[in-house]
Design an enzyme around this catalytic site. Structure first.
Site, PDB file in Angstrom:
ATOM      1  N   LEU A 170      58.519  34.223  -5.933  1.00  0.00           N
ATOM      2  CA  LEU A 170      59.693  33.366  -6.049  1.00  0.00           C
ATOM      3  C   LEU A 170      59.385  32.111  -6.872  1.00  0.00           C
ATOM      4  O   LEU A 170      60.243  31.597  -7.596  1.00  0.00           O
ATOM      5  CB  LEU A 170      60.175  32.985  -4.640  1.00  0.00           C
ATOM      6  CG  LEU A 170      61.445  32.172  -4.555  1.00  0.00           C
ATOM      7  CD1 LEU A 170      62.629  32.945  -5.131  1.00  0.00           C
ATOM      8  CD2 LEU A 170      61.748  31.777  -3.116  1.00  0.00           C
TER       9      LEU A 170
ATOM     10  N   GLY B   3      53.290  32.055  -4.322  1.00  0.00           N
ATOM     11  CA  GLY B   3      52.073  31.897  -5.117  1.00  0.00           C
ATOM     12  C   GLY B   3      51.192  33.108  -4.880  1.00  0.00           C
ATOM     13  O   GLY B   3      51.413  33.854  -3.930  1.00  0.00           O
TER      14      GLY B   3
ATOM     15  N   ASP C  25      54.426  46.818  -8.466  1.00  0.00           N
ATOM     16  CA  ASP C  25      54.004  45.468  -8.873  1.00  0.00           C
ATOM     17  C   ASP C  25      54.778  44.370  -8.169  1.00  0.00           C
ATOM     18  O   ASP C  25      55.006  43.294  -8.716  1.00  0.00           O
ATOM     19  CB  ASP C  25      54.141  45.279 -10.402  1.00  0.00           C
ATOM     20  CG  ASP C  25      53.425  46.361 -11.175  1.00  0.00           C
ATOM     21  OD1 ASP C  25      52.276  46.659 -10.822  1.00  0.00           O
ATOM     22  OD2 ASP C  25      54.017  46.926 -12.118  1.00  0.00           O
TER      23      ASP C  25
ATOM     24  N   ALA D  59      47.803  53.052 -10.894  1.00  0.00           N
ATOM     25  CA  ALA D  59      48.344  51.697 -10.825  1.00  0.00           C
ATOM     26  C   ALA D  59      47.271  50.814 -10.195  1.00  0.00           C
ATOM     27  O   ALA D  59      46.233  51.303  -9.778  1.00  0.00           O
ATOM     28  CB  ALA D  59      49.607  51.672  -9.997  1.00  0.00           C
TER      29      ALA D  59
ATOM     30  N   HIS E 175      46.377  47.003  -7.875  1.00  0.00           N
ATOM     31  CA  HIS E 175      46.798  45.813  -7.149  1.00  0.00           C
ATOM     32  C   HIS E 175      45.952  44.655  -7.636  1.00  0.00           C
ATOM     33  O   HIS E 175      44.742  44.813  -7.783  1.00  0.00           O
ATOM     34  CB  HIS E 175      46.524  45.958  -5.654  1.00  0.00           C
ATOM     35  CG  HIS E 175      47.295  47.046  -5.004  1.00  0.00           C
ATOM     36  ND1 HIS E 175      48.661  47.063  -4.961  1.00  0.00           N
ATOM     37  CD2 HIS E 175      46.881  48.145  -4.364  1.00  0.00           C
ATOM     38  CE1 HIS E 175      49.052  48.144  -4.309  1.00  0.00           C
ATOM     39  NE2 HIS E 175      47.995  48.819  -3.944  1.00  0.00           N
TER      40      HIS E 175
ATOM     41  N   PRO F 237      52.479  45.345 -21.472  1.00  0.00           N
ATOM     42  CA  PRO F 237      53.478  44.361 -21.053  1.00  0.00           C
ATOM     43  C   PRO F 237      54.524  45.059 -20.190  1.00  0.00           C
ATOM     44  O   PRO F 237      54.969  46.155 -20.510  1.00  0.00           O
ATOM     45  CB  PRO F 237      54.098  43.860 -22.355  1.00  0.00           C
ATOM     46  CG  PRO F 237      53.612  44.745 -23.437  1.00  0.00           C
ATOM     47  CD  PRO F 237      52.456  45.548 -22.924  1.00  0.00           C
TER      48      PRO F 237
ATOM     49  N   THR G 250      46.293  48.009 -14.599  1.00  0.00           N
ATOM     50  CA  THR G 250      45.402  49.080 -15.046  1.00  0.00           C
ATOM     51  C   THR G 250      45.404  49.181 -16.569  1.00  0.00           C
ATOM     52  O   THR G 250      44.359  49.322 -17.189  1.00  0.00           O
ATOM     53  CB  THR G 250      45.844  50.433 -14.454  1.00  0.00           C
ATOM     54  OG1 THR G 250      45.862  50.294 -13.040  1.00  0.00           O
ATOM     55  CG2 THR G 250      44.882  51.554 -14.826  1.00  0.00           C
TER      56      THR G 250
HETATM   57  P1  GDP Z   1      51.202  45.365  -6.344  1.00  0.00           P
HETATM   58  O1  GDP Z   1      50.874  46.579  -7.150  1.00  0.00           O
HETATM   59  O2  GDP Z   1      52.496  45.489  -5.616  1.00  0.00           O
HETATM   60  O3  GDP Z   1      50.090  44.945  -5.457  1.00  0.00           O
HETATM   61  O4  GDP Z   1      51.449  44.199  -7.366  1.00  0.00           O
HETATM   62  P2  GDP Z   1      50.465  43.663  -8.516  1.00  0.00           P
HETATM   63  O5  GDP Z   1      49.244  43.190  -7.908  1.00  0.00           O
HETATM   64  O6  GDP Z   1      50.372  44.620  -9.643  1.00  0.00           O
HETATM   65  O7  GDP Z   1      51.372  42.496  -9.115  1.00  0.00           O
HETATM   66  C1  GDP Z   1      51.613  41.379  -8.462  1.00  0.00           C
HETATM   67  C2  GDP Z   1      51.106  40.211  -9.298  1.00  0.00           C
HETATM   68  O8  GDP Z   1      51.749  39.063  -8.855  1.00  0.00           O
HETATM   69  C3  GDP Z   1      49.622  39.949  -9.121  1.00  0.00           C
HETATM   70  O9  GDP Z   1      49.110  39.389 -10.301  1.00  0.00           O
HETATM   71  C4  GDP Z   1      49.589  38.943  -7.987  1.00  0.00           C
HETATM   72  O10 GDP Z   1      48.446  38.097  -8.010  1.00  0.00           O
HETATM   73  C5  GDP Z   1      50.828  38.148  -8.270  1.00  0.00           C
HETATM   74  N1  GDP Z   1      51.518  37.629  -7.104  1.00  0.00           N
HETATM   75  C6  GDP Z   1      51.718  38.182  -5.881  1.00  0.00           C
HETATM   76  N2  GDP Z   1      52.497  37.384  -5.132  1.00  0.00           N
HETATM   77  C7  GDP Z   1      52.806  36.314  -5.908  1.00  0.00           C
HETATM   78  C8  GDP Z   1      53.620  35.150  -5.719  1.00  0.00           C
HETATM   79  O11 GDP Z   1      54.233  34.946  -4.682  1.00  0.00           O
HETATM   80  N3  GDP Z   1      53.690  34.278  -6.777  1.00  0.00           N
HETATM   81  C9  GDP Z   1      53.050  34.489  -7.951  1.00  0.00           C
HETATM   82  N4  GDP Z   1      53.198  33.587  -8.923  1.00  0.00           N
HETATM   83  N5  GDP Z   1      52.313  35.572  -8.171  1.00  0.00           N
HETATM   84  C10 GDP Z   1      52.189  36.473  -7.161  1.00  0.00           C
END
Ligand code: GDP
Length: 424
Positions: A333, A415, A12, A38, A40, A305, A301
């Site tokens: 960040l 973001g 995540d 898991a 994305h 929490p 998935t």
């Molecule tokens: P992954 O499994 O590594 O792809 O991660 P996930 O998708 O499960 O979790 C990352 C979450 O953080 C998602 O909801 C993304 O939209 C969000 N996200 C990714 N990069 C950023 C970021 O730089 N800032 C913020 N606020 N959210 C982000």
């Protein structure tokens, strides 16, 4: 050129976003391990998507998405996922599935559930998608390869053999309904019809693509600390999460992976059980959890929490080292902008001694965090595109962490969107 995008932490970290962003310049995106356990989360022009099996490059019409041999392939989940994105207006992606990938069977999912039930409170916190039973069977050499679907004789003989074995456990350990070879056969033939249009000798395809100079991305699932060898065993996943495994799970030469982009999150989050040294609790945790990620730290998935904590430099330095990092993408960040002060875990105290090398699980269980506190920047950094324009304290946080982990942070994600990125 082959680049791997992998996680430094517990998963995540935002790999999906980085892959989706980098896929713009890629020809092929490959999933090389893991399964539909898991997810994305990706936000782009088509909306917000939670992908479980498809690589995060499926939203571009110029890319080919590959499900490599290392993946735990759940065929109905894959087909549903393709349909669900097409239904939302995404052009039908070009997808190839390795003929050597093995399939998650419905009994794998059941065994996962039965085992969690049996363990009760001592469970591993599995997502119950059948991943552990699947990989156990793969290495016990009783798994089903996609290629076998096209040979009914072999299938028939094997279904009988597998029912015999599985039924001993079902009857005597779990006290659950038994499997029948005819039903298994029906399931397999159904899978054959669903997957037939996508099946390919993907390693040969990738070999040719590499020779033609195509841009290839390998997309990892979860992160270093969930690796079965190098992670927090036994609270790990069942396939290797490391870039090195990309060569095996995609079927390409290891020396072709020339860039390893390790996605590392600006604070910590984890799902499931296991030692989590920099974990925070109560109000402090609630605040970070609800502000975290995009819309809070809840599993893509499962909706569970996530546990949260401060940045762990010990775990992340190790996580980056095990990946063989060439570049760090430092993500999420922007979420920390609310804090007056930001603690960072810079060491572990174990039996009165402070260490900075990540220990094996038995020692990890005893570790207490050594924290150092940095001043916050108290503003919203979303929308900033140049490193120099970040607030000074924010740059100091990045540079402090870069020094602690010892790998270059070349990208900062501020973001969830494709364009929320600062290159250094
Ligand atoms: P992954 O499994 O590594 O792809 O991660 P996930 O998708 O499960 O979790 C990352 C979450 O953080 C998602 O909801 C993304 O939209 C969000 N996200 C990714 N990069 C950023 C970021 O730089 N800032 C913020 N606020 N959210 C982000």
């Amino acid at each position: 050129m082959v680049k791997a995008i992998v996680g430094a932490n517990w998963g995540d970290e935002g790999k999906g976003k980085i892959t989706d962003m980098m896929a713009k310049e890629a020809d092929i995106i490959v999933r090389f391990q893991g399964g539909a356990n898991a997810g994305h989360t990706i936000i782009n022009d088509y909306g917000k998507f939670a992908l479980h099996t498809l690589p995060s490059g499926v939203f571009y019409s110029h890319t080919t998405s590959i499900i490599g041999n290392g993946v735990a392939l759940n065929i109905p989940v894959l087909i549903e996922e393709i349909q669900s994105i097409v239904d939302r207006g995404v052009p039908k992606p070009k997808i190839l599935v390795s003929d050597r990938a093995q399939m998650v069977m419905s009994y794998h999912v059941l065994f996962d559930q039965y085992e969690e039930e049996r363990l009760g409170g001592k469970s591993f916190g599995s997502t119950k998608s059948g991943i552990a039973p699947f990989y156990s069977d793969k290495y016990a050499k009783i798994g089903f390869q996609v290629s076998e679907l096209f040979d009914e004789e072999t299938l028939k003989e094997k279904t009988e053999r597998i029912c015999e074995m599985k039924n001993v456990m079902l009857e005597h350990l779990y006290h659950k309904p038994l499997l029948h070879p005819q039903e298994l056969m029906k399931e397999l033939l159904g899978y054959r019809d669903m997957i037939a249009p996508y099946v390919c000798d993907t390693s040969a395809y990738l070999w040719n693509a590499i020779k033609e100079g195509k841009n290839i991305l390998l997309e990892g699932q979860l992160g270093s600390l969930k690796d079965p060898d190098h992670g927090i065993y036994p609270m790990v996943t069942s396939s290797s999460t490391l870039a090195a495994y990309g060569a095996i799970g995609a079927g390409i030469p290891p020396y072709e992976i020339s860039k390893i982009i390790t996605v590392c999150k600006a604070y910590s989050s984890a799902v499931g059980a296991g030692a989590f040294v920099s974990e925070i609790f109560d109000e402090e945790a609630n605040e970070l959890r609800t502000r975290g990620g995009d819309g809070g730290e809840f599993g893509a998935t499962t909706g569970r929490p996530r546990r949260v904590g401060w940045f762990d430099a010990v775990a992340s330095k190790y996580g980056c080292r095990m990946q063989g990092t060439t570049d760090v993408a430092f993500t999420v960040l922007d979420v920390l902008g609310y804090l007056d002060e930001i603690p960072v875990c810079v060491g572990y105290e174990i039996d009165g001694e402070v260490v900075t090398e990540f220990p094996p699980t038995v020692k990890l269980e005893k570790a207490k965090p050594v924290l150092e506190t940095l001043p916050g920047w108290k503003c919203d950094i979303r929308g900033i595109r140049r490193y120099e324009d970040l607030p000074e304290n924010c740059r100091k946080y990045i540079e402090f962490i870069e020094e602690k982990i010892g790998f270059p942070i070349t990208m900062v994600s501020n973001g969830p969107g494709r364009d929320d990125i600062i290159y250094r």
